[in-house]
Design a protein around this motif. Structure first.
Motif, PDB file in Angstrom:
ATOM      1  N   LEU A 147      37.483  92.697 -20.716  1.00 34.67           N
ATOM      2  CA  LEU A 147      37.413  92.383 -22.230  1.00 34.67           C
ATOM      3  C   LEU A 147      37.429  91.091 -22.397  1.00 34.67           C
ATOM      4  CD1 LEU A 147      37.712  94.158 -24.966  1.00 34.67           C
ATOM      5  CD2 LEU A 147      40.201  93.311 -25.002  1.00 34.67           C
ATOM      6  N   TYR A 148      36.428  90.556 -23.334  1.00 34.74           N
ATOM      7  CA  TYR A 148      36.043  89.289 -23.552  1.00 34.74           C
ATOM      8  C   TYR A 148      35.946  89.339 -25.280  1.00 34.74           C
ATOM      9  CZ  TYR A 148      34.581  88.928 -18.688  1.00 34.74           C
ATOM     10  OH  TYR A 148      34.362  88.933 -17.316  1.00 34.74           O
ATOM     11  N   SER A 149      36.306  88.079 -25.441  1.00 33.45           N
ATOM     12  CA  SER A 149      35.781  87.534 -27.080  1.00 33.45           C
ATOM     13  C   SER A 149      35.000  86.234 -27.093  1.00 33.45           C
ATOM     14  CB  SER A 149      37.282  87.013 -27.823  1.00 33.45           C
ATOM     15  OG  SER A 149      37.683  85.934 -27.320  1.00 33.45           O
ATOM     16  N   VAL A 150      34.083  86.538 -28.228  1.00 34.78           N
ATOM     17  CA  VAL A 150      33.056  85.417 -28.428  1.00 34.78           C
ATOM     18  C   VAL A 150      33.392  84.906 -29.868  1.00 34.78           C
ATOM     19  CG1 VAL A 150      30.631  84.706 -28.677  1.00 34.78           C
ATOM     20  CG2 VAL A 150      31.406  86.460 -27.070  1.00 34.78           C
ATOM     21  N   GLY A 151      33.930  83.618 -29.968  1.00 38.71           N
ATOM     22  CA  GLY A 151      34.234  83.147 -31.313  1.00 38.71           C
ATOM     23  C   GLY A 151      32.743  83.186 -32.230  1.00 38.71           C
ATOM     24  N   LEU A 152      32.966  83.518 -33.379  1.00 44.52           N
ATOM     25  CA  LEU A 152      32.081  83.644 -34.466  1.00 44.52           C
ATOM     26  C   LEU A 152      32.295  82.591 -35.466  1.00 44.52           C
ATOM     27  CD1 LEU A 152      31.241  87.443 -34.795  1.00 44.52           C
ATOM     28  CD2 LEU A 152      30.063  85.613 -33.143  1.00 44.52           C
ATOM     29  N   ASP A 153      33.384  82.068 -35.794  1.00 45.74           N
ATOM     30  CA  ASP A 153      33.603  80.970 -36.787  1.00 45.74           C
ATOM     31  C   ASP A 153      33.190  79.673 -36.291  1.00 45.74           C
ATOM     32  OD1 ASP A 153      34.556  79.301 -38.696  1.00 45.74           O
ATOM     33  OD2 ASP A 153      36.740  79.879 -38.354  1.00 45.74           O
ATOM     34  N   PRO A 154      32.205  78.916 -37.136  1.00 47.52           N
ATOM     35  CA  PRO A 154      31.353  77.663 -36.682  1.00 47.52           C
ATOM     36  C   PRO A 154      32.553  76.643 -36.769  1.00 47.52           C
ATOM     37  CG  PRO A 154      30.033  78.647 -38.098  1.00 47.52           C
ATOM     38  CD  PRO A 154      31.282  79.661 -38.228  1.00 47.52           C
ATOM     39  N   ALA A 155      33.545  76.832 -37.578  1.00 52.25           N
ATOM     40  CA  ALA A 155      34.833  75.659 -37.519  1.00 52.25           C
ATOM     41  C   ALA A 155      35.745  75.705 -36.595  1.00 52.25           C
ATOM     42  CB  ALA A 155      35.473  75.720 -39.125  1.00 52.25           C
ATOM     43  N   ALA A 156      35.683  76.892 -35.754  1.00 55.91           N
ATOM     44  CA  ALA A 156      36.861  77.045 -34.682  1.00 55.91           C
ATOM     45  C   ALA A 156      36.455  76.628 -33.412  1.00 55.91           C
ATOM     46  CB  ALA A 156      37.014  78.603 -34.550  1.00 55.91           C
ATOM     47  N   ALA A 157      37.352  76.198 -32.472  1.00 57.02           N
ATOM     48  CA  ALA A 157      37.105  75.793 -31.147  1.00 57.02           C
ATOM     49  C   ALA A 157      36.457  76.492 -30.106  1.00 57.02           C
ATOM     50  CB  ALA A 157      38.499  75.075 -30.554  1.00 57.02           C
ATOM     51  N   ASP A 158      36.657  77.717 -30.482  1.00 54.05           N
ATOM     52  CA  ASP A 158      36.172  78.746 -29.575  1.00 54.05           C
ATOM     53  C   ASP A 158      34.627  79.397 -30.029  1.00 54.05           C
ATOM     54  OD1 ASP A 158      36.676  80.247 -31.644  1.00 54.05           O
ATOM     55  OD2 ASP A 158      38.056  81.949 -30.369  1.00 54.05           O
ATOM     56  N   PHE A 159      34.014  78.566 -30.897  1.00 52.19           N
ATOM     57  CA  PHE A 159      32.817  78.845 -31.514  1.00 52.19           C
ATOM     58  C   PHE A 159      31.537  79.359 -30.473  1.00 52.19           C
ATOM     59  CE2 PHE A 159      28.759  77.863 -33.860  1.00 52.19           C
ATOM     60  CZ  PHE A 159      28.416  79.401 -34.328  1.00 52.19           C
ATOM     61  N   LEU A 160      31.178  80.397 -30.461  1.00 46.38           N
ATOM     62  CA  LEU A 160      30.114  80.853 -29.223  1.00 46.38           C
ATOM     63  C   LEU A 160      30.679  80.468 -27.925  1.00 46.38           C
ATOM     64  CD1 LEU A 160      26.756  79.919 -31.138  1.00 46.38           C
ATOM     65  CD2 LEU A 160      28.087  82.023 -31.143  1.00 46.38           C
TER      66      LEU A 160
END
Length: 203
Positions: A147-160
């Motif tokens: 299970l993986y996550s991909v960050g979609l918030d441009p302001a977050a450290a995990d973006f993309l």
């Protein structure tokens, strides 16, 4: 002597070149505007089904089971899986098999591959967007995946950034899709024998 006709022809030729240049510039500007990511104003329907080797998307009425085509094509020649709508930015996201990457889907239903996100060699068929977290989640069973996550918030450290949450041998589910509940934050899935699972995607 001065050839008046020649001068007129040269003037008309210059005018034509200028006009063509303006048309080309205008078309280029229009093309750039079309390429700019454009979100939906809101989620267009309650449920969607995206399928096919050259995928099409259908809006589904969950009460009656009726459906209609909302997108005959997505600008890709390969399947588009694990599609979900993101209420934080009003884009759809899915997994592009052609590019082996997650993809953002614009309001013209054309895909924009999110390059260099996939940290595996795998393609994914199961996934959805979390309403609570502004993240896209994908899953594939097997010890090499998970299970993986991909960050979609441009302001977050995990973006993309694609981050493994749990190994696929620990979370070993034979599921074909999953969906996030609109208010409790959990993902839900039904396995191949009809068992319903509630999944806490944070752990």
């Amino acid at each position: 002597r001065v050839d008046v006709n020649a001068k007129n022809w040269a003037f008309e030729f210059s005018a034509i070149i200028l006009l063509l240049a303006c048309v080309v510039f205008t078309q280029s500007a229009s093309s750039q505007e079309l390429l700019a990511p454009t979100a939906f104003t809101e989620c267009p329907a309650k449920a969607f089904l995206t399928q096919g080797k050259q995928p099409s998307t259908y809006a589904v009425n969950l009460v009656t089971g009726d459906y209609n085509v909302v997108a005959l094509s997505h600008g890709t020649s390969s399947p588009l899986n694990a599609v979900g709508f993101n209420t934080h930015d009003n884009f759809f996201y899915g997994w592009s098999r052609e590019h082996n990457q997650p993809a953002r889907i614009h309001n013209d239903w054309q895909i924009e591959p999110l390059s260099d996100v996939n940290i595996t060699t795998a393609t994914f068929y199961v996934g959805d967007v979390s309403l609570a977290q502004n993240k896209y989640y994908v899953y594939r069973r097997g010890s090499a995946y998970g299970l993986y996550s991909v960050g979609l918030d441009p302001a977050a450290a995990d973006f993309l950034k694609m981050i493994k949450i749990i190994d696929g041998s620990q979370l070993f589910l034979r599921i074909y899709d999953m969906a996030f509940h609109p208010s409790d934050g959990y993902a839900y899935a039904v396995d191949s024998v009809g068992v319903l699972y509630q999944i806490d995607v944070s752990d």
